[in-house]
Design an enzyme around this catalytic site. Structure first.
Site, short mmCIF file in Angstrom:
data_model
loop_
_atom_site.label_atom_id
_atom_site.label_comp_id
_atom_site.label_asym_id
_atom_site.label_seq_id
_atom_site.Cartn_x
_atom_site.Cartn_y
_atom_site.Cartn_z
N LYS A 10 19.23 3.53 -40.32
CA LYS A 10 20.28 4.35 -39.50
C LYS A 10 21.20 5.21 -40.52
CE LYS A 10 24.18 1.69 -40.98
NZ LYS A 10 25.01 1.84 -41.94
N PRO A 93 15.60 1.72 -49.09
CA PRO A 93 16.22 1.18 -50.33
C PRO A 93 17.29 0.21 -50.01
CG PRO A 93 16.68 3.59 -50.19
CD PRO A 93 15.67 3.14 -49.11
N ALA A 96 22.23 0.65 -49.67
CA ALA A 96 22.08 1.94 -49.50
C ALA A 96 22.88 2.45 -48.47
CB ALA A 96 20.65 2.35 -49.38
N GLY A 97 23.43 1.68 -47.53
CA GLY A 97 24.17 2.37 -46.29
C GLY A 97 23.39 2.69 -45.32
N LEU A 98 22.12 2.27 -45.29
CA LEU A 98 21.32 2.55 -44.28
C LEU A 98 20.92 1.51 -43.31
CD1 LEU A 98 18.45 4.51 -46.61
CD2 LEU A 98 20.37 5.49 -45.00
N GLY A 100 19.17 -1.17 -44.20
CA GLY A 100 17.87 -1.81 -44.05
C GLY A 100 17.92 -3.11 -43.75
N GLY A 101 18.58 -4.10 -44.34
CA GLY A 101 18.74 -5.64 -44.20
C GLY A 101 18.96 -5.87 -42.88
N ASP A 135 26.23 -4.87 -38.47
CA ASP A 135 25.49 -3.84 -38.09
C ASP A 135 24.05 -4.37 -37.28
OD1 ASP A 135 26.95 -2.10 -39.21
OD2 ASP A 135 25.82 -1.58 -40.93
O1 C5P Z 1 29.27 -7.88 -41.43
P1 C5P Z 1 28.51 -7.85 -42.82
O2 C5P Z 1 28.00 -8.81 -43.24
O3 C5P Z 1 27.51 -6.66 -42.68
O4 C5P Z 1 29.60 -7.11 -43.74
C1 C5P Z 1 29.60 -7.30 -44.95
C2 C5P Z 1 31.07 -7.04 -45.74
O5 C5P Z 1 31.37 -5.72 -45.40
C3 C5P Z 1 32.14 -8.01 -45.25
O6 C5P Z 1 32.13 -9.02 -45.92
C4 C5P Z 1 33.44 -7.30 -45.38
O7 C5P Z 1 33.73 -7.17 -46.74
C5 C5P Z 1 32.77 -5.84 -45.05
N1 C5P Z 1 33.17 -5.30 -43.86
C6 C5P Z 1 34.26 -5.21 -43.25
N2 C5P Z 1 34.60 -4.60 -42.04
C7 C5P Z 1 33.36 -4.34 -41.06
C8 C5P Z 1 32.33 -4.58 -41.44
C9 C5P Z 1 32.12 -5.20 -42.90
O8 C5P Z 1 35.29 -5.22 -44.02
N3 C5P Z 1 33.75 -3.83 -40.00
#
Ligand code: C5P
Length: 290
Positions: A10, A93, A96-98, A100-101, A135
């Site tokens: 995405k 990748p 990457a902000g995409l 993927g995981g 996500d």
């Molecule tokens: O939810 P996820 O595991 O993808 O989030 C990874 C990290 O991104 C969180 O530990 C947090 O540091 C940050 N995050 C956040 N606020 C969000 C989503 C993610 O602070 N709404």
């Protein structure tokens, strides 16, 4: 019997952060757009426990991998004791902000549910997805979506008129950005940390009723403040992309991927060649139709 599923990525057309929450996460509003650049997961029943393999040796194949955790939670929740073998063919990748995981985790939940005769309903799958990452619920459905809360409350948007026939160029610079780092460093940028609510809805409205050109001014990412400061190369990408005709050039998620939107495939491919000539061969690039 082996079952195969693709796992898309995405981009965030807008990522507007509204403030830090008491639980440490950030309240946000975002529009996520699926992009047809895929990893592939394959599943097979049998063996003992969860056996995960991955084409990329850099990725863990134990509980450090979201796919493994998704499988663990699925088995526990569905009461399944039979083993499962999962292979992850990685093309998107990482860091990457995409997403993927996150997409892989959602694909694992849905794939395993199908493989074992659908013991879990949609609500149970969403519950597991929320626990795996902010996500992940988005990737349980196939459309562009508005997501709020910490990103886990997803409202599918259907087709967005302004994006019909549009082509996307993804540029990953060969290094990743840590999502927790990006969020933590937003604290130094109070205006970006405390965004005004309503911007995502405004972008959606423009994308539904107008052209991409009319919507272009509404694309925004709060996390560019800390990330572009640390990695000025990403700002140079955007400048170059706009100079070369991109209607939109923005960082996706917490980076490091930059995306650009074009009216035609040939324009997107031509600009990707120019990026390669200008910035060198270390970038990972993909062109896809939205
Ligand atoms: O939810 P996820 O595991 O993808 O989030 C990874 C990290 O991104 C969180 O530990 C947090 O540091 C940050 N995050 C956040 N606020 C969000 C989503 C993610 O602070 N709404």
């Amino acid at each position: 019997m082996r079952m195969e599923r693709t796992s898309a990525c995405k981009v965030n057309l807008i990522l507007n952060i509204l403030g830090r929450r008491p639980d440490g996460f950030h309240e946000l509003e975002t529009v996520m757009q699926p992009v047809p650049v895929h990893d592939v997961l394959s599943f097979e029943r049998g063996g003992e426990g969860i056996q995960l393999t991955c084409s990329n040796r850099a990725l863990p194949t134990d509980s450090g991998n979201l796919v493994y955790r998704a499988a663990e939670q699925f088995r526990a929740s569905a009461g399944i004791t039979e083993g499962v073998r999962i292979h992850l063919e990685k093309r998107i990748p990482m860091a990457a902000g995409l997403g993927g995981g996150s997409g892989n985790a959602a694909t694992a939940l849905v794939g395993l549910n199908d493989l074992f005769g659908r013991p879990l309903g949609a609500e149970a799958l969403t519950g597991l997805a929320v626990g795996l990452g902010s996500d992940v619920p988005f990737f349980l459905q196939p459309e562009a979506a508005l997501a709020v809360g910490r990103g886990e409350q997803v409202e599918p948007l259907g087709k967005l008129t302004a994006l019909r026939g549009i082509w996307i160029l993804l540029i990953h610079p060969g290094f990743g950005v840590s999502t927790p780092w990006a969020y933590q460093n937003l604290a130094r940028f109070p205006a970006a940390l405390n965004g005004q609510p309503g911007r995502a809805a405004r972008l959606v409205e423009r994308l539904r009723t107008g052209t991409l050109e009319e919507a272009a001014g509404e694309f925004y990412n709060s996390l560019e403040a800390p990330v572009l400061e640390k990695y000025p190369l990403l700002a140079l990408f955007q400048e170059f992309l706009r100079e070369n005709g991109a209607q939109v050039a923005l960082m996706s998620g917490s980076g490091s991927t930059t995306f650009a939107l074009f009216q035609t495939e040939s324009e997107a491919r031509e600009v990707s060649e120019r990026v390669r000539r200008k910035f060198g061969n270390y970038c990972w690039m993909e062109v896809a139709g939205l």
